[in-house]
Design a protein around this motif. Sequence first.
Motif, PDB file in Angstrom:
ATOM      1  N   UNK A  74      -1.147  -3.166 -16.095  1.00 48.80           N
ATOM      2  CA  UNK A  74      -1.443  -2.635 -17.420  1.00 48.80           C
ATOM      3  C   UNK A  74      -0.174  -2.401 -18.214  1.00 48.80           C
ATOM      4  N   UNK A  75       0.875  -1.951 -17.533  1.00 51.91           N
ATOM      5  CA  UNK A  75       2.151  -1.696 -18.202  1.00 51.91           C
ATOM      6  C   UNK A  75       2.767  -2.984 -18.727  1.00 51.91           C
ATOM      7  N   UNK A  76       2.837  -4.023 -17.886  1.00 52.73           N
ATOM      8  CA  UNK A  76       3.446  -5.280 -18.331  1.00 52.73           C
ATOM      9  C   UNK A  76       2.612  -5.931 -19.429  1.00 52.73           C
ATOM     10  N   UNK A  77       1.291  -5.808 -19.326  1.00 50.12           N
ATOM     11  CA  UNK A  77       0.425  -6.347 -20.372  1.00 50.12           C
ATOM     12  C   UNK A  77       0.623  -5.588 -21.675  1.00 50.12           C
ATOM     13  N   UNK A  78       0.692  -4.262 -21.592  1.00 50.40           N
ATOM     14  CA  UNK A  78       0.885  -3.451 -22.794  1.00 50.40           C
ATOM     15  C   UNK A  78       2.231  -3.747 -23.443  1.00 50.40           C
ATOM     16  N   UNK A  79       3.255  -4.002 -22.629  1.00 51.55           N
ATOM     17  CA  UNK A  79       4.560  -4.327 -23.195  1.00 51.55           C
ATOM     18  C   UNK A  79       4.520  -5.679 -23.900  1.00 51.55           C
ATOM     19  N   UNK A  80       3.820  -6.642 -23.313  1.00 55.79           N
ATOM     20  CA  UNK A  80       3.670  -7.943 -23.977  1.00 55.79           C
ATOM     21  C   UNK A  80       2.876  -7.795 -25.271  1.00 55.79           C
ATOM     22  N   UNK A  81       1.827  -6.978 -25.244  1.00 51.62           N
ATOM     23  CA  UNK A  81       1.009  -6.741 -26.442  1.00 51.62           C
ATOM     24  C   UNK A  81       1.832  -6.048 -27.527  1.00 51.62           C
ATOM     25  N   UNK A  82       2.699  -5.137 -27.120  1.00 55.19           N
ATOM     26  CA  UNK A  82       3.554  -4.447 -28.087  1.00 55.19           C
ATOM     27  C   UNK A  82       4.492  -5.431 -28.783  1.00 55.19           C
ATOM     28  N   UNK A  83       4.968  -6.434 -28.056  1.00 51.55           N
ATOM     29  CA  UNK A  83       5.856  -7.437 -28.650  1.00 51.55           C
ATOM     30  C   UNK A  83       5.127  -8.208 -29.741  1.00 51.55           C
ATOM     31  N   UNK A 167      -3.499 -13.463   0.745  1.00 55.07           N
ATOM     32  CA  UNK A 167      -2.332 -12.690   0.326  1.00 55.07           C
ATOM     33  C   UNK A 167      -1.836 -13.196  -1.024  1.00 55.07           C
ATOM     34  N   UNK A 168      -1.825 -14.514  -1.188  1.00 58.34           N
ATOM     35  CA  UNK A 168      -1.374 -15.105  -2.444  1.00 58.34           C
ATOM     36  C   UNK A 168      -2.368 -14.840  -3.570  1.00 58.34           C
ATOM     37  N   UNK A 169      -3.657 -15.027  -3.302  1.00 65.45           N
ATOM     38  CA  UNK A 169      -4.662 -14.834  -4.343  1.00 65.45           C
ATOM     39  C   UNK A 169      -4.625 -13.406  -4.879  1.00 65.45           C
ATOM     40  N   UNK A 170      -4.497 -12.435  -3.981  1.00 65.90           N
ATOM     41  CA  UNK A 170      -4.429 -11.032  -4.392  1.00 65.90           C
ATOM     42  C   UNK A 170      -3.299 -10.805  -5.397  1.00 65.90           C
ATOM     43  N   UNK A 171      -2.127 -11.362  -5.094  1.00 71.45           N
ATOM     44  CA  UNK A 171      -0.969 -11.089  -5.940  1.00 71.45           C
ATOM     45  C   UNK A 171      -0.858 -12.052  -7.111  1.00 71.45           C
ATOM     46  N   UNK A 172      -1.312 -13.293  -6.946  1.00 68.98           N
ATOM     47  CA  UNK A 172      -1.271 -14.220  -8.072  1.00 68.98           C
ATOM     48  C   UNK A 172      -2.224 -13.797  -9.187  1.00 68.98           C
ATOM     49  N   UNK A 173      -3.261 -13.054  -8.860  1.00 77.44           N
ATOM     50  CA  UNK A 173      -4.209 -12.583  -9.872  1.00 77.44           C
ATOM     51  C   UNK A 173      -3.746 -11.282 -10.537  1.00 77.44           C
ATOM     52  N   UNK A 174      -2.644 -10.739 -10.110  1.00 77.25           N
ATOM     53  CA  UNK A 174      -2.173  -9.461 -10.619  1.00 77.25           C
ATOM     54  C   UNK A 174      -0.973  -9.680 -11.530  1.00 77.25           C
ATOM     55  N   UNK A 175      -0.935  -8.972 -12.645  1.00 76.29           N
ATOM     56  CA  UNK A 175       0.139  -9.172 -13.624  1.00 76.29           C
ATOM     57  C   UNK A 175       1.415  -8.502 -13.114  1.00 76.29           C
ATOM     58  N   UNK A 176       2.144  -9.245 -12.300  1.00 78.52           N
ATOM     59  CA  UNK A 176       3.459  -8.813 -11.823  1.00 78.52           C
ATOM     60  C   UNK A 176       4.515  -9.750 -12.396  1.00 78.52           C
ATOM     61  N   UNK A 177       5.667  -9.208 -12.737  1.00 81.93           N
ATOM     62  CA  UNK A 177       6.756 -10.027 -13.264  1.00 81.93           C
ATOM     63  C   UNK A 177       7.210 -11.061 -12.241  1.00 81.93           C
ATOM     64  N   UNK A 178       7.056 -10.740 -10.962  1.00 83.08           N
ATOM     65  CA  UNK A 178       7.466 -11.670  -9.898  1.00 83.08           C
ATOM     66  C   UNK A 178       6.752 -13.013 -10.030  1.00 83.08           C
ATOM     67  N   UNK A 179       5.492 -12.986 -10.450  1.00 83.59           N
ATOM     68  CA  UNK A 179       4.737 -14.237 -10.601  1.00 83.59           C
ATOM     69  C   UNK A 179       5.336 -15.127 -11.680  1.00 83.59           C
ATOM     70  N   UNK A 180       5.882 -14.515 -12.722  1.00 83.03           N
ATOM     71  CA  UNK A 180       6.511 -15.295 -13.784  1.00 83.03           C
ATOM     72  C   UNK A 180       7.862 -15.837 -13.321  1.00 83.03           C
TER      73      UNK A 180
END
Length: 667
Positions: A74-83, A167-180
Motif C-alpha cells: 500500500x505504501x509503494x502504491x500510494x507513493x506511485x499514486x502521489x507522483x 514462494x514466487x507467486x506469493x511475492x511476485x503478486x505483492x507490490x515490493x520494490x524488489x520485484x521491479x
Amino acid sequence: MSTTLEKPRPTEPAAFAAEERSTSTSVHRPGPPLANWLRAHGRDLLWLLPVLLISAVVNFLNLGGSPQRIDDEGTYTAQAWAVTHLGELAHYTYWYDHPPLGWLQIAGYTQLTGAFERWDIAVLAGREAVLVAALVSVVLLWALARRLGMSRGAAAATGLLFALSPLAVQFHRTVYLDNIAVPWLLLAFFLAMNRRGQLAAFAGSALAFGIAVLTKETFLLALPVLIWVMVRAARRETRRYTLSVAASILVLIGGSYLLLAAVKGELFSGAGRVSLIEGVTFQLGSREGSGSLADPDSLLNRTLGMWWQLDPVFIVLSLLSATAALFLPRFRPYALLLWGMTVFMLRPGGYLPVPYVIMLIPFGALLIAGVTDGAIARLRRKNATRRGLALGAVSVAAIGAVVAVPLWTTQLRGFVLADLDEPLRSAQGWLIENASPDQRLIVDDAMWVDLVKAGWDRDNVIWYYKLDTDPAVQTQSPNGWRDADYVVTTDSMRTFPGAFPQVQEAIDNSVVVARFGSGTQAVEVRRVTIDGAEQAAMTAEAAEANRAALGAQLATNPEVALSDQDRDRLTAGQVDARIIAVLATLAGSGSVSVSGFPIVSGEDGMTFRQVALSAIDGSPAVVDGVLGPDAKALVESLDGTYEPADVAIDGDTVVLRYSVSLQSTLP
C-alpha cells in the motif's frame, strides 16, 4: 562432479567459447531483418512463448483475491499514486528510507497504461506493474540460461520454476520494490557476459545494475559477483578500458541519488528536516534486528517459517543445487551469490526484510535447472566420468519434482481460488458507506489511496506508521490519538504491539463496530472513544438495558406489525434506540409494518441500526419503485438525531440506516 564437462578455453567459460563459435560461423541471409530474426530464433520462441503464457495466466488469475493486501505494498502504491496525482515524491514526507526509483517506475507504468483508472483497488494497479516486471524477468532468465549454455528445455524449466513456485507467486503478486529491481539485475548479468561490443555491453550492464540498486538498495549485495562476471568475460586487450567505463557509469548513477538529496538540502542531518544520512543510518545501523534463529518468536523465525511454508522443495533444491554448482565454473558465480546472500541474511543482529527472498528466487531457479541439465548431459555421454554424481543429481531433482507436484497444486489452487482480501475490501467499503469524509481515520496504508479517492481529505486518512513518527502528521493531530474517529486494525498493525504508542492508545481506547474475516486476515473497524474503552463498555451496557425496556413496550404495541424474531430483538435491547423512537412515533399516530432489521455487513452480534418498513398507516412504503406518500413524508420529517444516514429502496420496502453511535439518544 568433475569440471571436465565444461571443457572451457584457458581463460573463458565454455558458454563464451560457444558464443564465439556461433558468431564466427553465422551466415548473412538476405531478407527483412524481422524475418531473419524469426528464422534464427524460431525454435527459441516455440519454447519461450508457452512459458510466458503459463506464467501470465497463473500469476494474473485472482490477482485481487490472494494474497491479502499488506501495508508495505500500500505504501509503494500510494507513493506511485502521489507522483502521478499529487506531483509529489511520496504521499507523506519523503525521508530517504528507500531510493525513489522503484515507485517512479511503477508510476510511469500506471501513467502509460491507465492502471489506476482501470482498477477499483489502487494496490491492484501496483500489482499489475510488478507482475509485468516478473514476466520481463522470465524472458531475461531464459536469455541468461541460454547464454550459460543451457538447453532450451532447461531454460524453459528455469522460467517455470521462477514463475510458478508458490514462494514466487506469493511475492511476485505483492507490490515490493524488489520485484521491479529483479529484471534490471538479470539484465546486468546478461550484458556482463556479452563477448561482442563489450564497451556498450558493460556500460549497459553498469547502467542496469545502478537502476536495480536505486530501485532497491539491498541489490548492492550482488556487486562483487557482477564484477567477477565482468572480469571473467572481459577481453584481455580491452579489459582495463571497458571495466573503467562500467565503474564510472555506476559511480555516476549512485552519485545522482546523492545529488538529489544535496539539491533538496537534505544530504546531511539538520533540525526540522529529513536527510539521506539519517535514512542510510536507519537502514544500516539503527534499525532493530530480526532476532535470533534460536528464538522461535523472533521476526527472523517468522519470516523464514513463512518462506518454508510456501515452498520447502524449492528452498532445499536451490541450496543443494548451489552447492553442486560451486564445482561448475559457468554456474559458480551464481552459486556463490545465492550462498553469500543466504549467509548474510542469517548474520547475528541483522534485519531481514520479508521480501529479501525475491532476489534469491531467480538464481535458485537458474541453478536447479542448470545443475540438472548438466547432470543429464553427462549421463548421455559415453565414457563420462563420475556418472554416479550425475545420476544422484538427476535423482534428487526427480524426487523434488514428485514432492513438489502435490504441494504446488494445493498452493496454486489457493492462489487462484481463495479470496483472502475480502475482509480488507469489506472494511474499506464499510468505511465508505458508514463513516463521514470529515472524520479522521487511522488505517493500514493498503487502503490509503482508495479512501482519498472516495472523498476523504488526505490529512484525514492517517497511515498508522506516521502518527508516531512523522512530525508533520503530529502537528495536524495536536491531541494525538484523541483526534481520530476510527482506527482500522489489520495483521500489520497487530504484528508490532507497542511499537507505535499513539496507535496502541487509539486501539486500547476504542470499541469494535464492524469485524470482517478471521485469523491473520481479520480486519476490525474500531470507533475511538475519548473516555476510554472501559467507560464506553459501561455506557453501552446501560444503553442496552434502556433499549431492552423501551423495546419491550414497543413489542407489545398492536400498531407495530413485526415477526416474532424481530420482536425478540426488540425485547433483548438489540435494536438502535433511534429506530425504537421512530417506530414508537409512527405507532402513536397510526400503524407501521416492519419487514425486519437488516444486519449491516460486518456487524453480526452488534446493535441493529437498520429498519425495513413495508407499510405506514396501511399505505405501501414503496409504490412502483419509489417512496409512497406516507414513507416520503416520514423521511422528510426526520431530522437532527433521528435523521437516517441513508435511505434506500429494497424491493417493496424502504430501509433506513442510522449512523454508528456509542451514545444513548433517547430522552
